[in-house]
Design a protein around this motif. Structure first.
Motif, mmCIF file in Angstrom:
data_model
loop_
_atom_site.group_PDB
_atom_site.id
_atom_site.type_symbol
_atom_site.label_atom_id
_atom_site.label_comp_id
_atom_site.label_asym_id
_atom_site.label_seq_id
_atom_site.Cartn_x
_atom_site.Cartn_y
_atom_site.Cartn_z
ATOM 1 N N VAL A 123 32.460 50.302 42.116
ATOM 2 C CA VAL A 123 32.841 49.068 41.566
ATOM 3 C C VAL A 123 33.812 47.927 42.001
ATOM 4 C CG1 VAL A 123 32.634 47.212 39.450
ATOM 5 C CG2 VAL A 123 31.517 49.204 39.172
ATOM 6 N N ARG A 124 33.530 47.345 42.717
ATOM 7 C CA ARG A 124 35.221 46.667 43.050
ATOM 8 C C ARG A 124 35.185 45.577 42.233
ATOM 9 N NH1 ARG A 124 35.395 44.872 49.673
ATOM 10 N NH2 ARG A 124 33.920 43.978 48.809
ATOM 11 N N TYR A 125 36.316 44.891 41.700
ATOM 12 C CA TYR A 125 36.899 44.804 40.821
ATOM 13 C C TYR A 125 38.142 43.310 41.227
ATOM 14 C CZ TYR A 125 39.815 47.689 38.453
ATOM 15 O OH TYR A 125 40.866 48.670 38.629
ATOM 16 N N TYR A 126 38.004 42.543 41.107
ATOM 17 C CA TYR A 126 39.406 42.130 40.802
ATOM 18 C C TYR A 126 40.138 41.348 39.608
ATOM 19 C CZ TYR A 126 37.592 42.224 45.783
ATOM 20 O OH TYR A 126 37.113 41.986 46.760
ATOM 21 N N ILE A 127 41.451 41.485 39.546
ATOM 22 C CA ILE A 127 42.281 40.745 38.090
ATOM 23 C C ILE A 127 42.869 39.832 38.739
ATOM 24 C CG2 ILE A 127 43.735 40.835 35.951
ATOM 25 C CD1 ILE A 127 42.468 44.327 36.369
ATOM 26 N N ASP A 128 42.722 38.350 38.002
ATOM 27 C CA ASP A 128 42.938 37.481 38.127
ATOM 28 C C ASP A 128 44.212 36.830 37.154
ATOM 29 O OD1 ASP A 128 42.983 34.906 40.161
ATOM 30 O OD2 ASP A 128 43.380 33.464 38.034
ATOM 31 N N ASP A 129 45.394 37.159 37.939
ATOM 32 C CA ASP A 129 46.971 37.240 36.861
ATOM 33 C C ASP A 129 47.781 36.619 37.665
ATOM 34 O OD1 ASP A 129 47.444 39.198 38.145
ATOM 35 O OD2 ASP A 129 46.784 40.934 36.620
ATOM 36 N N VAL A 130 49.117 36.775 36.791
ATOM 37 C CA VAL A 130 50.202 36.430 37.485
ATOM 38 C C VAL A 130 50.382 36.895 39.379
ATOM 39 C CG1 VAL A 130 50.955 35.398 34.889
ATOM 40 C CG2 VAL A 130 51.604 38.136 36.367
ATOM 41 N N TYR A 131 49.869 38.412 39.033
ATOM 42 C CA TYR A 131 50.155 39.133 40.203
ATOM 43 C C TYR A 131 48.795 38.586 41.142
ATOM 44 C CZ TYR A 131 52.987 41.522 37.023
ATOM 45 O OH TYR A 131 54.228 41.574 35.974
ATOM 46 N N VAL A 132 47.639 38.803 40.966
ATOM 47 C CA VAL A 132 46.289 38.625 41.985
ATOM 48 C C VAL A 132 46.272 37.174 41.559
ATOM 49 C CG1 VAL A 132 44.929 39.246 43.075
ATOM 50 C CG2 VAL A 132 45.974 40.847 42.249
ATOM 51 N N TYR A 133 45.540 36.193 42.345
ATOM 52 C CA TYR A 133 44.780 35.470 42.225
ATOM 53 C C TYR A 133 44.039 35.241 43.528
ATOM 54 C CZ TYR A 133 49.469 33.164 40.329
ATOM 55 O OH TYR A 133 50.465 32.991 39.240
#
Length: 259
Positions: free
Chosen positions: A56-66
């Protein structure tokens, strides 16, 4: 050396096996999907993403990854929205990336699907709507909903319809100065684009004009009697659609529960 109770160890293994049999089929249903996590609460995005299996490819939108760092060719299948610190930019970008917008779930809905296979977006919409009442992230998602463009076709009847005086005195659109009589197309467009749409919203403006067209067409002889007004309203409606509606890449609708 720590002594291990064989019975207790066997019970733990059996419990893990039972949990695995229950969870694994649901969890592996996410394999092949692209998932975006934005926001936290009641859980952290990091904790939730850690429950996903490989593949599963996932991304976390937070202060580190936009979300702007996500490759342009990625289109999301699911966006998991927390109650706090969610990114409005990430949500709108996720909708705009593909021809089909993704599903949106609160963190609770994601867990319910991961653990038990319950899809809140397509099946258990009543659960989604219940969380919507207090979830700021979902409320923002709902605010991006588009709407079916209203039509102006109507069958002629013997009913008199709504009078010009009644229409003009009642609609918020008329109170902003929009009218056919005494207004050029450019003057009406100025009112529509700078006042009506920003203050009333595109849906209310479009439905008001379309409703007025249908009302005139239903009147006996109305198509001929109000031909000029109908043509002007439909001209304005077509321009609204062209300028504000059709240029959107997506048509995003909030799911509806069965009556």
């Amino acid at each position: 050396m720590t002594n291990v109770d064989p019975d207790e160890f066997a019970a733990q293994v059996n419990y893990l096996a039972a949990i695995g049999r229950m969870i694994v089929p649901q969890a592996f249903a996410f394999v092949g999907q692209e998932i975006l996590f934005t926001g936290d609460d009641p859980f952290s995005a990091e904790e939730l993403s850690g429950l996903l299996p490989e593949g599963v490819r996932y991304y976390i939108d937070d202060v580190y990854v936009y979300v702007s760092d996500v490759p342009e060719d990625v289109t999301f299948d699911l966006v998991v929205v927390g109650q706090t610190d969610f990114s409005e930019e990430a949500i709108t970008d996720a909708i705009d990336r593909g021809d089909e917008p993704p599903r949106f779930l609160p963190q609770e809905g994601f867990l319910d699907e991961l653990l038990f296979g319950n899809d809140w977006w397509n099946v258990y919409v009543e659960c989604l709507d219940a969380v919507l009442e207090y979830h700021p992230g979902l409320q923002y998602v709902k605010s991006l909903e588009t709407f079916p463009w209203p039509g102006t076709d109507a069958e002629e009847t013997d009913c008199p319809g709504v009078s010009e005086v009644e229409f003009q005195s009642e609609t918020p659109l008329r109170k902003l100065g929009y009218q056919i009589t005494g207004r050029s197309r450019s003057e009406r467009w100025e009112i529509l684009s700078t006042k009506a749409v920003p203050e009333l919203g595109l849906q209310e403006v479009a439905e008001t004009i379309a409703r007025h067209c249908r009302s005139r067409k239903r009147q006996f002889g109305g198509r001929e009697k109000y031909a000029h007004a109908i043509a002007e309203w439909e001209h304005d409606l077509d321009r609204l659609k062209r300028e504000f509606y059709s240029n959107r890449r997506y048509k995003f609708l909030w799911p509806r529960s069965e009556p």
